[in-house]
Motif scaffolding. Sequence first.
Motif, PDB file in Angstrom:
ATOM      1  N   VAL A   1     -13.694  12.759  -3.977  1.00 31.94           N
ATOM      2  CA  VAL A   1     -13.544  11.763  -2.910  1.00 31.94           C
ATOM      3  C   VAL A   1     -12.263  10.992  -3.203  1.00 31.94           C
ATOM      4  N   PHE A   2     -11.433  10.835  -2.165  1.00 30.56           N
ATOM      5  CA  PHE A   2     -10.082  10.313  -2.352  1.00 30.56           C
ATOM      6  C   PHE A   2      -9.883   8.984  -1.639  1.00 30.56           C
ATOM      7  N   TRP A   3      -9.473   7.978  -2.389  1.00 29.79           N
ATOM      8  CA  TRP A   3      -9.163   6.657  -1.825  1.00 29.79           C
ATOM      9  C   TRP A   3      -7.651   6.399  -1.923  1.00 29.79           C
ATOM     10  N   ALA A   4      -7.104   5.662  -0.963  1.00 29.61           N
ATOM     11  CA  ALA A   4      -5.696   5.259  -1.053  1.00 29.61           C
ATOM     12  C   ALA A   4      -5.494   4.418  -2.308  1.00 29.61           C
ATOM     13  N   CYS A   5      -4.285   4.457  -2.841  1.00 26.29           N
ATOM     14  CA  CYS A   5      -4.008   3.865  -4.157  1.00 26.29           C
ATOM     15  C   CYS A   5      -2.767   2.988  -4.094  1.00 26.29           C
ATOM     16  N   GLY A   6      -2.816   1.895  -4.818  1.00 27.89           N
ATOM     17  CA  GLY A   6      -1.711   0.940  -4.858  1.00 27.89           C
ATOM     18  C   GLY A   6      -0.502   1.422  -5.627  1.00 27.89           C
ATOM     19  N   VAL A   7      -0.545   2.671  -6.109  1.00 24.49           N
ATOM     20  CA  VAL A   7       0.661   3.264  -6.705  1.00 24.49           C
ATOM     21  C   VAL A   7       1.557   3.837  -5.596  1.00 24.49           C
ATOM     22  N   THR A   8       1.014   3.923  -4.367  1.00 20.31           N
ATOM     23  CA  THR A   8       1.790   4.415  -3.218  1.00 20.31           C
ATOM     24  C   THR A   8       3.173   3.761  -3.108  1.00 20.31           C
ATOM     25  N   PRO A   9       3.281   2.428  -3.247  1.00 18.97           N
ATOM     26  CA  PRO A   9       4.608   1.813  -3.118  1.00 18.97           C
ATOM     27  C   PRO A   9       5.612   2.342  -4.135  1.00 18.97           C
ATOM     28  N   GLN A  10       5.134   2.771  -5.293  1.00 16.66           N
ATOM     29  CA  GLN A  10       6.081   3.231  -6.323  1.00 16.66           C
ATOM     30  C   GLN A  10       6.845   4.468  -5.840  1.00 16.66           C
ATOM     31  N   LEU A  11       6.189   5.309  -5.019  1.00 17.96           N
ATOM     32  CA  LEU A  11       6.900   6.457  -4.440  1.00 17.96           C
ATOM     33  C   LEU A  11       7.919   5.981  -3.410  1.00 17.96           C
ATOM     34  N   ALA A  12       7.524   4.973  -2.617  1.00 19.35           N
ATOM     35  CA  ALA A  12       8.437   4.450  -1.590  1.00 19.35           C
ATOM     36  C   ALA A  12       9.651   3.772  -2.234  1.00 19.35           C
ATOM     37  N   ILE A  13       9.429   3.176  -3.399  1.00 18.35           N
ATOM     38  CA  ILE A  13      10.524   2.518  -4.126  1.00 18.35           C
ATOM     39  C   ILE A  13      11.524   3.550  -4.638  1.00 18.35           C
ATOM     40  N   ARG A  14      11.003   4.689  -5.090  1.00 18.75           N
ATOM     41  CA  ARG A  14      11.910   5.774  -5.516  1.00 18.75           C
ATOM     42  C   ARG A  14      12.846   6.166  -4.382  1.00 18.75           C
ATOM     43  N   ASN A  15      12.268   6.145  -3.140  1.00 19.90           N
ATOM     44  CA  ASN A  15      13.080   6.547  -1.993  1.00 19.90           C
ATOM     45  C   ASN A  15      14.007   5.430  -1.520  1.00 19.90           C
ATOM     46  N   ALA A  16      13.550   4.176  -1.610  1.00 23.42           N
ATOM     47  CA  ALA A  16      14.362   3.043  -1.127  1.00 23.42           C
ATOM     48  C   ALA A  16      15.521   2.742  -2.074  1.00 23.42           C
ATOM     49  N   LYS A  17      15.358   3.108  -3.337  1.00 21.81           N
ATOM     50  CA  LYS A  17      16.407   2.948  -4.347  1.00 21.81           C
ATOM     51  C   LYS A  17      16.999   1.532  -4.426  1.00 21.81           C
ATOM     52  N   PRO A  18      16.151   0.504  -4.558  1.00 20.14           N
ATOM     53  CA  PRO A  18      16.712  -0.840  -4.760  1.00 20.14           C
ATOM     54  C   PRO A  18      17.412  -0.896  -6.114  1.00 20.14           C
ATOM     55  N   PRO A  19      18.436  -1.761  -6.245  1.00 18.55           N
ATOM     56  CA  PRO A  19      19.165  -1.834  -7.534  1.00 18.55           C
ATOM     57  C   PRO A  19      18.228  -2.119  -8.692  1.00 18.55           C
ATOM     58  N   ILE A  20      17.218  -2.962  -8.440  1.00 21.29           N
ATOM     59  CA  ILE A  20      16.179  -3.162  -9.463  1.00 21.29           C
ATOM     60  C   ILE A  20      14.825  -3.351  -8.772  1.00 21.29           C
ATOM     61  N   CYS A  21      13.797  -2.838  -9.398  1.00 20.06           N
ATOM     62  CA  CYS A  21      12.426  -3.064  -8.949  1.00 20.06           C
ATOM     63  C   CYS A  21      11.543  -2.989 -10.175  1.00 20.06           C
ATOM     64  N   ILE A  22      10.561  -3.873 -10.242  1.00 21.61           N
ATOM     65  CA  ILE A  22       9.642  -3.889 -11.385  1.00 21.61           C
ATOM     66  C   ILE A  22       8.217  -3.760 -10.853  1.00 21.61           C
ATOM     67  N   THR A  23       7.462  -2.865 -11.458  1.00 19.50           N
ATOM     68  CA  THR A  23       6.052  -2.696 -11.066  1.00 19.50           C
ATOM     69  C   THR A  23       5.180  -2.778 -12.318  1.00 19.50           C
ATOM     70  N   HIS A  24       3.856  -2.810 -12.104  1.00 15.23           N
ATOM     71  CA  HIS A  24       2.925  -2.620 -13.216  1.00 15.23           C
ATOM     72  C   HIS A  24       2.914  -1.131 -13.581  1.00 15.23           C
ATOM     73  N   ALA A  25       2.533  -0.811 -14.798  1.00 15.15           N
ATOM     74  CA  ALA A  25       2.263   0.580 -15.165  1.00 15.15           C
ATOM     75  C   ALA A  25       0.893   0.949 -14.591  1.00 15.15           C
ATOM     76  N   PRO A  26       0.746   2.174 -14.025  1.00 22.41           N
ATOM     77  CA  PRO A  26      -0.532   2.531 -13.394  1.00 22.41           C
ATOM     78  C   PRO A  26      -1.731   2.239 -14.305  1.00 22.41           C
ATOM     79  N   GLY A  27      -2.725   1.520 -13.759  1.00 21.24           N
ATOM     80  CA  GLY A  27      -3.935   1.201 -14.517  1.00 21.24           C
ATOM     81  C   GLY A  27      -3.839  -0.088 -15.323  1.00 21.24           C
ATOM     82  N   LYS A  28      -2.653  -0.678 -15.390  1.00 19.11           N
ATOM     83  CA  LYS A  28      -2.452  -1.913 -16.168  1.00 19.11           C
ATOM     84  C   LYS A  28      -2.013  -3.003 -15.194  1.00 19.11           C
ATOM     85  N   MET A  29      -3.006  -3.760 -14.716  1.00 23.03           N
ATOM     86  CA  MET A  29      -2.856  -4.566 -13.511  1.00 23.03           C
ATOM     87  C   MET A  29      -2.733  -6.058 -13.819  1.00 23.03           C
TER      88      MET A  29
END
Lengths: 266, 266
Positions: free
Chosen positions: B225-253
Amino acid sequence: MSQSSLTLLQQTSELRQAIRRKEHTGPTSGLATGVMQGNVVILPADYANEFLLFCQNNPVSCPLIGVSEIGDYSMPMLGKDIDMRHDIPEYYVYRNGDKVESRTDIEALWQDDMVAFILGCSFSFEHALSQAGLTPRNIEEGVNVSMFETNIATTPAGRFHGNTVVTMRPYVPKDAIRAIQITSRFPKAHGAPLHFGTPEAIGIKDLSKPEFGDAVSLREGEVPVFWACGVTPQLAIRNAKPPICITHAPGKMLVTDILDTDLAVF
Amino acid sequence: MSQSSLTLLQQTSELRQAIRRKEHTGPTSGLATGVMQGNVVILPADYANEFLLFCQNNPVSCPLIGVSEIGDYSMPMLGKDIDMRHDIPEYYVYRNGDKVESRTDIEALWQDDMVAFILGCSFSFEHALSQAGLTPRNIEEGVNVSMFETNIATTPAGRFHGNTVVTMRPYVPKDAIRAIQITSRFPKAHGAPLHFGTPEAIGIKDLSKPEFGDAVSLREGEVPVFWACGVTPQLAIRNAKPPICITHAPGKMLVTDILDTDLAVF
């Protein structure tokens, strides 16, 4: 009450009158949509208390919405002027657990000790599914819903026992998830499904050969989704073998004056 | 507020302090259960409005629960004394869309034009699932939840676009139906699943090889069973290529002071 509700109740009354006059003897699926339709079980008083407990023990397959007084063929809690002897398009008559005939009225069979039970029906949530763009395949294809006997045992009560009957509607998983949410709002119409996917996991061998109703097509990517069905008591009646029992014919229900939304939760 | 809620908030504060002192640098799954945990995205102001719209366009994968003022590293709507520079066990740093390092604080990287976004996380509903006897397999097996990139496109916003990431938890169909009902109550924690069954239908090739997190076992009769995940933005960030972006490491919230139940519906 809104104008549209009044119009709906007028249509409902006309449909019930047409059934009473035997002008309508077919399935009630898709008719008077928006009011609850009910599964019917009529038993002699000697069996009624055990059957009441059977419904209490199996609320998902047997969600009681009305019980008559002993010998009273009206059902005032569910509608004006309901006559349980005439207001079902087709009745099945069981004697000692065996179906012996079908009739369009049971006036000649009514006994002073009879009790009528009305159970909610999945037609209530079919309306909500259709409004959400998830029209059940049986409605799309203009046939009766597919019904199957499963290997899921009911909780017995006295002489009543047997397996659960389910209806099946196919959906792609995304729509099945939405259908689970929508039908969860209708606990008095069997609520959420019992199962989806593998039919064999619940003892169903062949989806193209329903025990009751009609087969519907499964399309690429769809999974079968199974809801408990108000035909379940008919299997328990076969086992309980009351001297007489009268039910509706599958798909040909009592049309009530209760709005589907009146018994919805959330 | 009840005594148990006060105790929970005390535990939460202690956990956040331990993270701040770098005594806890591991996953936060299963810790301070009962309070919301959040996915973190920190961006320069030039990208913040587009990212805000991206979240608005994709509310299931990106359910925003908090946004900071420009340059402000506190997050008063989510907790007392939160410091976004220190309160995540592990940060990922992206430059021009590429992950360049992971860190346990970002004090040296904080800029006056940064905006922090906090998105709800499925850990909120994992607690509710466990309480219902449907403990997620990743919790049973003591590992991070399995996360997969799908072929389900997000709705783009400006420079942000990409596919949806999902978490996967296996259940037998009966339990999956109950899990759909339970998680529907938590729209700010991704809500109901997006899909169940066939992984290939959403572009997942191998359930034993998650892109993020750990693999879990699937048992006889279970479906993924598959639920949407808050790691989704990290893929969008790879595509948007901002000069800097900081996220949590997956699972460490980010551990907040908001009770899961505060944002539940029904």
